[in-house]
Scaffold this active site. Structure first.
Site, PDB file in Angstrom:
ATOM      1  N   LYS A 198      61.973  -6.653 -35.555  1.00  9.00           N
ATOM      2  CA  LYS A 198      62.150  -5.666 -36.627  1.00  9.00           C
ATOM      3  C   LYS A 198      61.946  -4.260 -36.079  1.00  9.00           C
ATOM      4  O   LYS A 198      62.751  -3.362 -36.323  1.00  9.00           O
ATOM      5  CB  LYS A 198      61.153  -5.921 -37.770  1.00  9.00           C
ATOM      6  CG  LYS A 198      61.580  -7.030 -38.703  1.00  9.00           C
ATOM      7  CD  LYS A 198      60.458  -7.430 -39.647  1.00  9.00           C
ATOM      8  CE  LYS A 198      60.851  -8.714 -40.369  1.00  9.00           C
ATOM      9  NZ  LYS A 198      59.713  -9.395 -40.997  1.00  9.00           N
ATOM     10  N   GLN A 222      54.163  -8.850 -43.405  1.00  5.45           N
ATOM     11  CA  GLN A 222      54.697 -10.104 -42.893  1.00  5.45           C
ATOM     12  C   GLN A 222      53.951 -11.290 -43.509  1.00  5.45           C
ATOM     13  O   GLN A 222      52.717 -11.335 -43.514  1.00  5.45           O
ATOM     14  CB  GLN A 222      54.557 -10.107 -41.360  1.00  5.45           C
ATOM     15  CG  GLN A 222      55.188 -11.286 -40.660  1.00  5.45           C
ATOM     16  CD  GLN A 222      56.718 -11.274 -40.703  1.00  5.45           C
ATOM     17  OE1 GLN A 222      57.341 -10.228 -40.819  1.00  5.45           O
ATOM     18  NE2 GLN A 222      57.312 -12.442 -40.617  1.00  5.45           N
ATOM     19  N   ASP A 241      61.212  -5.776 -49.169  1.00  2.00           N
ATOM     20  CA  ASP A 241      61.389  -7.231 -49.263  1.00  2.00           C
ATOM     21  C   ASP A 241      61.946  -7.641 -50.627  1.00  2.00           C
ATOM     22  O   ASP A 241      62.462  -8.746 -50.783  1.00  2.00           O
ATOM     23  CB  ASP A 241      60.025  -7.929 -49.120  1.00  2.00           C
ATOM     24  CG  ASP A 241      59.754  -8.436 -47.721  1.00  2.00           C
ATOM     25  OD1 ASP A 241      60.706  -8.844 -47.040  1.00  2.00           O
ATOM     26  OD2 ASP A 241      58.566  -8.446 -47.324  1.00  2.00           O
TER      27      ASP A 241
HETATM   28  N1  GUN Z   1      58.150 -13.999 -43.028  1.00  2.00           N
HETATM   29  C1  GUN Z   1      59.308 -14.589 -42.654  1.00  2.00           C
HETATM   30  N2  GUN Z   1      60.360 -13.934 -43.195  1.00  2.00           N
HETATM   31  C2  GUN Z   1      59.861 -12.916 -43.921  1.00  2.00           C
HETATM   32  C3  GUN Z   1      60.452 -11.884 -44.701  1.00  2.00           C
HETATM   33  O1  GUN Z   1      61.667 -11.770 -44.863  1.00  2.00           O
HETATM   34  N3  GUN Z   1      59.577 -11.022 -45.287  1.00  2.00           N
HETATM   35  C4  GUN Z   1      58.230 -11.122 -45.145  1.00  2.00           C
HETATM   36  N4  GUN Z   1      57.454 -10.227 -45.763  1.00  2.00           N
HETATM   37  N5  GUN Z   1      57.652 -12.070 -44.431  1.00  2.00           N
HETATM   38  C5  GUN Z   1      58.465 -12.956 -43.822  1.00  2.00           C
END
Ligand code: GUN
Length: 297
Positions: A56, A100, A123
Protein backbone atom coordinates in the site's frame (compact mmCIF):
# COMPACT_ATOMS: atom_id res chain seq x y z
CA UNK A 1 -9.17 -24.50 -21.29
CA UNK A 2 -10.41 -20.92 -21.32
CA UNK A 3 -9.49 -18.76 -24.25
CA UNK A 4 -7.48 -15.80 -23.05
CA UNK A 5 -9.96 -13.12 -24.02
CA UNK A 6 -12.43 -14.55 -21.48
CA UNK A 7 -10.01 -13.78 -18.69
CA UNK A 8 -10.44 -10.48 -16.89
CA UNK A 9 -6.88 -9.40 -16.15
CA UNK A 10 -7.10 -7.62 -12.80
CA UNK A 11 -3.39 -6.90 -12.73
CA UNK A 12 -3.50 -4.98 -16.02
CA UNK A 13 -6.75 -3.27 -15.02
CA UNK A 14 -5.23 -2.16 -11.70
CA UNK A 15 -2.14 -0.85 -13.48
CA UNK A 16 -4.27 1.23 -15.84
CA UNK A 17 -6.32 2.51 -12.89
CA UNK A 18 -3.12 3.53 -11.05
CA UNK A 19 -2.08 5.44 -14.17
CA UNK A 20 -5.36 7.40 -14.10
CA UNK A 21 -4.95 7.99 -10.36
CA UNK A 22 -1.43 9.37 -10.84
CA UNK A 23 -2.81 11.75 -13.49
CA UNK A 24 -5.59 12.94 -11.17
CA UNK A 25 -3.11 13.43 -8.32
CA UNK A 26 -0.82 15.50 -10.49
CA UNK A 27 -3.73 17.74 -11.54
CA UNK A 28 -4.88 18.10 -7.93
CA UNK A 29 -1.41 19.21 -6.89
CA UNK A 30 -0.86 21.58 -9.81
CA UNK A 31 -4.30 23.22 -9.88
CA UNK A 32 -5.38 23.09 -6.26
CA UNK A 33 -2.20 22.62 -4.21
CA UNK A 34 -3.63 19.47 -2.62
CA UNK A 35 -1.52 16.33 -2.15
CA UNK A 36 -3.77 13.41 -1.14
CA UNK A 37 -2.45 11.69 2.00
CA UNK A 38 -3.18 8.14 3.16
CA UNK A 39 -2.44 6.97 6.71
CA UNK A 40 -2.14 3.23 7.24
CA UNK A 41 -2.11 1.85 10.77
CA UNK A 42 -0.73 -1.62 11.47
CA UNK A 43 -0.94 -3.11 14.95
CA UNK A 44 1.27 -6.13 15.56
CA UNK A 45 3.36 -8.22 13.23
CA UNK A 46 1.02 -10.44 11.22
CA UNK A 47 3.20 -11.35 8.19
CA UNK A 48 0.40 -11.12 5.59
CA UNK A 49 -0.65 -7.71 6.95
CA UNK A 50 2.96 -6.49 6.79
CA UNK A 51 3.13 -7.40 3.11
CA UNK A 52 -0.19 -5.60 2.41
CA UNK A 53 0.91 -2.49 4.28
CA UNK A 54 4.27 -2.37 2.50
CA UNK A 55 2.54 -2.67 -0.89
CA UNK A 56 0.00 0.00 0.00
CA UNK A 57 2.74 2.45 1.02
CA UNK A 58 4.78 1.75 -2.13
CA UNK A 59 1.85 2.21 -4.50
CA UNK A 60 0.63 5.33 -2.65
CA UNK A 61 3.98 7.03 -3.18
CA UNK A 62 4.24 5.75 -6.78
CA UNK A 63 0.96 7.55 -7.56
CA UNK A 64 2.36 10.82 -6.19
CA UNK A 65 0.50 10.78 -2.87
CA UNK A 66 1.74 11.09 0.70
CA UNK A 67 1.95 7.88 2.72
CA UNK A 68 1.88 7.97 6.52
CA UNK A 69 2.70 4.63 8.12
CA UNK A 70 2.00 3.93 11.78
CA UNK A 71 3.30 0.64 13.13
CA UNK A 72 2.24 -0.11 16.67
CA UNK A 73 3.30 -3.04 18.88
CA UNK A 74 0.98 -6.08 19.19
CA UNK A 75 0.23 -5.23 22.83
CA UNK A 76 -1.09 -1.71 22.01
CA UNK A 77 -4.21 -0.89 24.04
CA UNK A 78 -7.51 0.05 22.44
CA UNK A 79 -7.30 3.48 24.12
CA UNK A 80 -3.89 4.17 22.54
CA UNK A 81 -5.11 3.12 19.09
CA UNK A 82 -8.23 5.29 19.45
CA UNK A 83 -6.09 8.25 20.46
CA UNK A 84 -3.93 7.81 17.32
CA UNK A 85 -7.10 7.69 15.19
CA UNK A 86 -8.34 10.91 16.82
CA UNK A 87 -5.04 12.59 15.87
CA UNK A 88 -5.30 11.36 12.27
CA UNK A 89 -8.94 12.51 12.09
CA UNK A 90 -7.77 16.01 13.04
CA UNK A 91 -4.73 16.08 10.71
CA UNK A 92 -5.44 18.08 7.53
CA UNK A 93 -2.62 16.35 5.62
CA UNK A 94 -4.37 12.99 6.12
CA UNK A 95 -7.33 12.50 3.77
CA UNK A 96 -7.69 8.74 4.14
CA UNK A 97 -7.23 6.44 7.15
CA UNK A 98 -6.97 2.67 6.96
CA UNK A 99 -6.52 0.51 10.05
CA UNK A 100 -5.28 -2.85 8.86
CA UNK A 101 -7.49 -5.75 9.98
CA UNK A 102 -7.42 -8.17 11.73
CA UNK A 103 -6.53 -6.46 15.02
CA UNK A 104 -5.13 -8.17 18.14
CA UNK A 105 -7.68 -9.69 20.53
CA UNK A 106 -7.55 -6.90 23.15
CA UNK A 107 -8.90 -4.41 20.58
CA UNK A 108 -12.53 -4.37 19.55
CA UNK A 109 -12.62 -3.96 15.77
CA UNK A 110 -16.01 -2.30 15.66
CA UNK A 111 -14.94 0.42 18.13
CA UNK A 112 -12.00 1.21 15.85
CA UNK A 113 -14.09 1.27 12.67
CA UNK A 114 -16.61 3.57 14.42
CA UNK A 115 -13.83 5.96 15.48
CA UNK A 116 -12.57 6.81 11.98
CA UNK A 117 -14.02 10.02 10.52
CA UNK A 118 -16.50 8.72 7.89
CA UNK A 119 -15.13 11.22 5.34
CA UNK A 120 -11.62 9.74 5.80
CA UNK A 121 -12.86 6.14 5.92
CA UNK A 122 -11.28 4.96 2.66
CA UNK A 123 -12.18 1.34 3.54
CA UNK A 124 -15.87 2.30 3.53
CA UNK A 125 -16.45 0.22 6.68
CA UNK A 126 -18.04 2.95 8.86
CA UNK A 127 -21.78 2.57 9.35
CA UNK A 128 -22.30 6.10 8.00
CA UNK A 129 -20.75 5.01 4.71
CA UNK A 130 -22.80 1.79 4.70
CA UNK A 131 -25.90 3.95 5.05
CA UNK A 132 -24.78 6.42 2.40
CA UNK A 133 -24.09 3.58 -0.04
CA UNK A 134 -27.46 1.96 0.71
CA UNK A 135 -29.32 5.21 0.08
CA UNK A 136 -27.33 6.28 -2.98
CA UNK A 137 -25.61 9.25 -1.28
CA UNK A 138 -21.92 9.99 -2.02
CA UNK A 139 -20.13 7.38 0.11
CA UNK A 140 -16.71 5.94 0.65
CA UNK A 141 -17.27 2.52 -0.95
CA UNK A 142 -15.44 -0.65 0.19
CA UNK A 143 -12.49 -1.27 -2.14
CA UNK A 144 -12.96 -4.89 -3.14
CA UNK A 145 -16.60 -4.68 -4.28
CA UNK A 146 -15.97 -1.36 -6.03
CA UNK A 147 -13.07 -2.96 -7.90
CA UNK A 148 -15.37 -5.82 -8.94
CA UNK A 149 -17.99 -3.36 -10.21
CA UNK A 150 -15.38 -1.43 -12.22
CA UNK A 151 -14.16 -4.62 -13.91
CA UNK A 152 -17.73 -5.73 -14.67
CA UNK A 153 -18.69 -2.37 -16.18
CA UNK A 154 -15.49 -2.32 -18.21
CA UNK A 155 -16.22 -5.78 -19.63
CA UNK A 156 -20.02 -5.66 -19.97
CA UNK A 157 -20.82 -1.95 -20.27
CA UNK A 158 -24.31 -1.16 -18.96
CA UNK A 159 -25.38 -3.75 -16.37
CA UNK A 160 -29.08 -2.75 -16.38
CA UNK A 161 -31.52 -5.61 -16.09
CA UNK A 162 -28.90 -8.32 -15.58
CA UNK A 163 -29.42 -11.06 -12.97
CA UNK A 164 -26.64 -10.85 -10.40
CA UNK A 165 -26.05 -13.53 -7.78
CA UNK A 166 -23.59 -12.86 -4.96
CA UNK A 167 -22.51 -15.86 -2.92
CA UNK A 168 -21.52 -14.53 0.50
CA UNK A 169 -23.11 -11.91 2.76
CA UNK A 170 -20.14 -10.30 4.52
CA UNK A 171 -20.16 -6.62 5.45
CA UNK A 172 -16.90 -6.12 3.56
CA UNK A 173 -17.82 -7.73 0.24
CA UNK A 174 -21.25 -9.39 -0.15
CA UNK A 175 -23.52 -6.67 1.21
CA UNK A 176 -21.78 -3.66 -0.41
CA UNK A 177 -21.50 -5.61 -3.68
CA UNK A 178 -25.27 -6.08 -3.56
CA UNK A 179 -25.79 -2.34 -2.98
CA UNK A 180 -23.48 -1.44 -5.89
CA UNK A 181 -25.08 -3.89 -8.33
CA UNK A 182 -28.55 -2.74 -7.27
CA UNK A 183 -27.42 0.81 -7.95
CA UNK A 184 -26.27 -0.34 -11.40
CA UNK A 185 -29.83 -1.63 -12.06
CA UNK A 186 -29.13 -5.35 -11.71
CA UNK A 187 -31.64 -7.76 -10.20
CA UNK A 188 -29.66 -8.91 -7.18
CA UNK A 189 -29.77 -12.09 -5.10
CA UNK A 190 -27.53 -12.58 -2.08
CA UNK A 191 -26.98 -16.30 -1.54
CA UNK A 192 -25.17 -17.82 1.44
CA UNK A 193 -24.52 -20.99 3.42
CA UNK A 194 -28.24 -21.48 4.18
CA UNK A 195 -29.46 -20.92 0.62
CA UNK A 196 -31.49 -23.86 -0.71
CA UNK A 197 -30.19 -25.36 -3.97
CA UNK A 198 -27.33 -22.94 -4.29
CA UNK A 199 -26.25 -24.46 -7.62
CA UNK A 200 -29.64 -23.66 -9.18
CA UNK A 201 -29.58 -20.10 -7.81
CA UNK A 202 -26.07 -19.58 -9.25
CA UNK A 203 -27.18 -20.92 -12.64
CA UNK A 204 -29.63 -17.99 -12.92
CA UNK A 205 -26.81 -15.47 -12.80
CA UNK A 206 -25.62 -13.32 -15.69
CA UNK A 207 -23.15 -11.97 -13.11
CA UNK A 208 -21.90 -14.40 -10.48
CA UNK A 209 -19.79 -13.00 -7.63
CA UNK A 210 -18.19 -15.57 -5.33
CA UNK A 211 -17.14 -14.27 -1.90
CA UNK A 212 -17.52 -17.15 0.53
CA UNK A 213 -13.95 -18.10 1.40
CA UNK A 214 -14.42 -21.78 0.47
CA UNK A 215 -11.82 -23.12 -1.97
CA UNK A 216 -13.27 -23.99 -5.40
CA UNK A 217 -16.80 -24.36 -4.05
CA UNK A 218 -18.50 -22.94 -7.17
CA UNK A 219 -18.35 -25.67 -9.84
CA UNK A 220 -18.42 -25.34 -13.61
CA UNK A 221 -21.99 -26.67 -13.89
CA UNK A 222 -23.22 -23.92 -11.51
CA UNK A 223 -22.30 -21.30 -14.13
CA UNK A 224 -24.78 -20.14 -16.77
CA UNK A 225 -23.21 -20.27 -20.24
CA UNK A 226 -21.79 -16.84 -21.07
CA UNK A 227 -22.02 -15.49 -17.51
CA UNK A 228 -19.43 -13.10 -16.05
CA UNK A 229 -17.81 -14.75 -13.02
CA UNK A 230 -16.00 -12.64 -10.42
CA UNK A 231 -14.00 -14.64 -7.89
CA UNK A 232 -13.23 -12.72 -4.71
CA UNK A 233 -11.88 -15.78 -2.84
CA UNK A 234 -8.21 -16.11 -1.95
CA UNK A 235 -7.64 -19.51 -0.34
CA UNK A 236 -4.30 -21.16 0.33
CA UNK A 237 -4.46 -24.93 -0.23
CA UNK A 238 -1.84 -27.71 -0.32
CA UNK A 239 -0.16 -28.01 -3.73
CA UNK A 240 0.59 -31.27 -5.54
CA UNK A 241 4.22 -30.93 -4.56
CA UNK A 242 4.89 -32.07 -0.98
CA UNK A 243 5.06 -29.21 1.53
CA UNK A 244 4.07 -26.52 -1.01
CA UNK A 245 0.89 -24.47 -1.14
CA UNK A 246 -0.95 -22.60 -3.88
CA UNK A 247 -3.70 -19.98 -4.07
CA UNK A 248 -7.16 -20.84 -5.38
CA UNK A 249 -10.38 -18.87 -5.48
CA UNK A 250 -13.93 -19.77 -4.44
CA UNK A 251 -14.58 -20.87 -8.04
CA UNK A 252 -13.23 -24.05 -9.68
CA UNK A 253 -11.50 -21.94 -12.32
CA UNK A 254 -10.76 -24.46 -15.10
CA UNK A 255 -14.31 -25.86 -15.05
CA UNK A 256 -16.01 -22.47 -14.79
CA UNK A 257 -13.84 -20.95 -17.52
CA UNK A 258 -15.18 -23.54 -19.98
CA UNK A 259 -18.69 -22.15 -19.53
CA UNK A 260 -18.31 -18.50 -18.53
CA UNK A 261 -18.21 -15.58 -20.94
CA UNK A 262 -15.73 -13.74 -18.72
CA UNK A 263 -13.93 -14.75 -15.54
CA UNK A 264 -11.38 -13.41 -13.08
CA UNK A 265 -8.45 -15.69 -12.22
CA UNK A 266 -6.92 -16.21 -8.77
CA UNK A 267 -4.34 -14.86 -8.34
CA UNK A 268 -4.34 -11.89 -10.72
CA UNK A 269 -8.04 -11.04 -10.78
CA UNK A 270 -9.82 -9.15 -8.01
CA UNK A 271 -6.79 -9.10 -5.65
CA UNK A 272 -4.66 -6.50 -7.45
CA UNK A 273 -7.68 -4.19 -7.76
CA UNK A 274 -8.20 -3.73 -4.02
CA UNK A 275 -5.16 -1.53 -3.34
CA UNK A 276 -5.67 0.43 -6.57
CA UNK A 277 -9.24 1.24 -5.51
CA UNK A 278 -7.99 2.23 -2.06
CA UNK A 279 -5.77 4.84 -3.75
CA UNK A 280 -8.72 5.97 -5.87
CA UNK A 281 -10.82 6.34 -2.70
CA UNK A 282 -8.06 8.44 -1.14
CA UNK A 283 -8.09 10.82 -4.12
CA UNK A 284 -11.90 11.05 -3.92
CA UNK A 285 -11.70 11.72 -0.16
CA UNK A 286 -9.07 14.43 -0.71
CA UNK A 287 -11.24 16.14 -3.36
CA UNK A 288 -14.31 16.11 -1.14
CA UNK A 289 -12.35 17.46 1.84
CA UNK A 290 -10.81 20.21 -0.29
CA UNK A 291 -14.12 21.09 -1.96
CA UNK A 292 -12.71 20.20 -5.39
CA UNK A 293 -14.85 18.52 -8.07
CA UNK A 294 -14.05 14.79 -8.14
CA UNK A 295 -12.31 13.58 -11.27
CA UNK A 296 -13.71 10.54 -13.10
CA UNK A 297 -11.27 7.71 -12.31
N1 GUN B 1 -7.02 -6.64 5.75
C1 GUN B 1 -7.05 -7.31 4.58
N2 GUN B 1 -7.65 -6.55 3.63
C2 GUN B 1 -8.01 -5.39 4.21
C3 GUN B 1 -8.66 -4.22 3.74
O1 GUN B 1 -9.06 -4.08 2.58
N3 GUN B 1 -8.83 -3.24 4.67
C4 GUN B 1 -8.42 -3.36 5.96
N4 GUN B 1 -8.64 -2.34 6.80
N5 GUN B 1 -7.82 -4.44 6.42
C5 GUN B 1 -7.62 -5.44 5.55
Amino acid sequence: MADNDKIIDGKAFAEALRGRIAGAVSTLKAEHGVTPGLAVVLVGEDPASQVYVRNKAKQTVACGMESFEHRLPAETSQADLLSLIAKLNADDAVHGILVQLPLPDQIEEQAVIDAVDPDKDVDGFHVVNTGRLATGAPAMVPCTPLGCLMMLQDRLGDLSGLEAVIVGRSNIVGKPMAALLTGANCTVTIAHSRTRDLAAVCRRADILVAAVGRPEMIRGDWVKPGAAVIDVGINRVPAAEEGKTRLVGDVAFAEAAEVAGAITPVPGGVGPMTIAVLLRNTVVAACRQAGVTEPEI
